[in-house]
Design an enzyme around this catalytic site. Structure first.
Site, short mmCIF file in Angstrom:
data_model
loop_
_atom_site.label_atom_id
_atom_site.label_comp_id
_atom_site.label_asym_id
_atom_site.label_seq_id
_atom_site.Cartn_x
_atom_site.Cartn_y
_atom_site.Cartn_z
N ASN A 1 7.98 -4.67 3.48
CA ASN A 1 6.57 -4.34 3.65
C ASN A 1 6.06 -4.71 5.03
O ASN A 1 5.32 -3.94 5.67
CB ASN A 1 5.74 -5.05 2.57
CG ASN A 1 4.26 -4.71 2.65
OD1 ASN A 1 3.88 -3.59 2.94
ND2 ASN A 1 3.43 -5.70 2.39
N HIS B 1 0.83 -1.20 0.00
CA HIS B 1 0.00 0.00 0.00
C HIS B 1 0.87 1.26 0.00
O HIS B 1 1.90 1.32 0.68
CB HIS B 1 -0.89 0.04 1.26
CG HIS B 1 -2.08 -0.85 1.19
ND1 HIS B 1 -2.02 -2.18 1.50
CD2 HIS B 1 -3.37 -0.59 0.86
CE1 HIS B 1 -3.23 -2.71 1.37
NE2 HIS B 1 -4.07 -1.76 0.98
#
Length: 299
Positions: free
Chosen positions: A175, A144
């Site tokens: 991440n 994201h």
């Protein structure tokens, strides 16, 4: 003399008929070409992407309009969502930047991440769009840019963060660890500041190779060639609650595993570093809205 006249008349008549025939064939050829083009275009899905002027951006309950209080880093392919604004790069199949505004109200609510799924962005032309298939088996996470946990106030706002136009290929270790810690830091700053504006995006930085020259090289994923960034940036614009001005923090992280023992402060860089590398501009827009700007770059 009469023979020459008859011959000349015959030649003129033949030339006229030949020219007429060429024009007829040319007209028919154009008509057939147009028909073929029409058939080709009818088989190509064309999705109109509306142009958006900066002055026309709507202000939704989630604040997608006020997100841009400190201006646009660039003006290409602007898209608005429930609570973030993005500039999409059709060449890389990822966003150039995403801006969101965080405060205690946006971080709490009934939203459930389990109800969200990554999905294609149908507002992007099919030629320039990432798909879930591009990521499948690639070894990269769908990272994201605007984090889902930043938008708990609305289920729709959280679901909007799962558009693949808000995602970039990210190393799984990065991440799930250091990048996640940086997102948590952004949320924790809402306890100290009135509003936290976060701009996130990919970078494609050059690297010196064996011949001593600099090259920009990056992997692409899947049939749609989704670009894998070499680095990511986050620019934090921190509004002080007492109106004393704005603080600025800017981070650059490599898209690779990072030892969790390395503090986030190690990745602080001057904002000029990101502006030069990305082609974006932040400071001129920020200075239009405040007379006091303090850049925090201490490591």
């Amino acid at each position: 003399m009469s023979w020459w006249c008859r011959t000349g008349a015959t030649l003129l008549l033949g030339a006229g008929l030949g020219a007429a025939g060429v024009r007829l064939l040319s007209v028919r050829g154009r008509q057939e070409e147009q028909q073929r083009a029409g058939l080709l275009l009818s088989s190509v899905p064309v999705i109109p992407v509306p142009s958006v002027q900066a002055s026309e951006l709507p202000v939704s309950p989630g604040g997608s309009g006020v997100v841009m209080k400190y201006g646009f880093p660039s003006l290409a392919n602007i898209k608005t969502r429930e609570s973030y604004v993005t500039s999409y790069d059709p060449r890389t199949r990822t966003a150039s930047w995403v801006i969101e505004r965080l405060n205690p109200a946006s971080l709490s609510g009934p939203s459930d991440r389990k109800c969200c799924e990554f999905k294609e962005d149908n507002s992007v032309h099919v030629f320039h769009r990432a798909t879930n298939t591009d990521y499948r088996g690639s070894g990269f996470d769908r990272g994201h840019l605007a984090a889902a946990a930043n938008h708990k106030w609305s289920q729709k706002a959280m679901e909007d963060t799962f558009y693949l136009s808000n995602v970039a290929p990210q190393n799984p270790h990065l991440n799930q660890n250091t990048w996640n810690n940086l997102e948590k830091l952004c949320r924790s700053l809402t306890k100290r500041y009135l509003n936290v504006y976060v701009c996130t995006g990919p970078l494609y930085l050059p690297r010196q190779e064996a011949d001593g020259k600099l090259y920009v090289r990056y992997q692409v994923l899947g049939r749609n060639h989704v670009a894998v960034p070499t680095h990511f940036f986050k620019v934090l614009i921190l509004e002080q609650a007492d109106g004393r001005g704005v603080e600025l923090r800017s981070y650059v992280l490599p898209n690779e595993p990072i030892d969790e023992k390395v503090p986030l402060e190690r990745f602080l860089v001057p904002i000029e570093t990101i502006e030069r590398a990305s082609g974006l501009l932040f400071v001129p827009n920020i200075m239009k809205r405040t007379s006091s700007l303090q850049a925090i770059t201490d490591r």
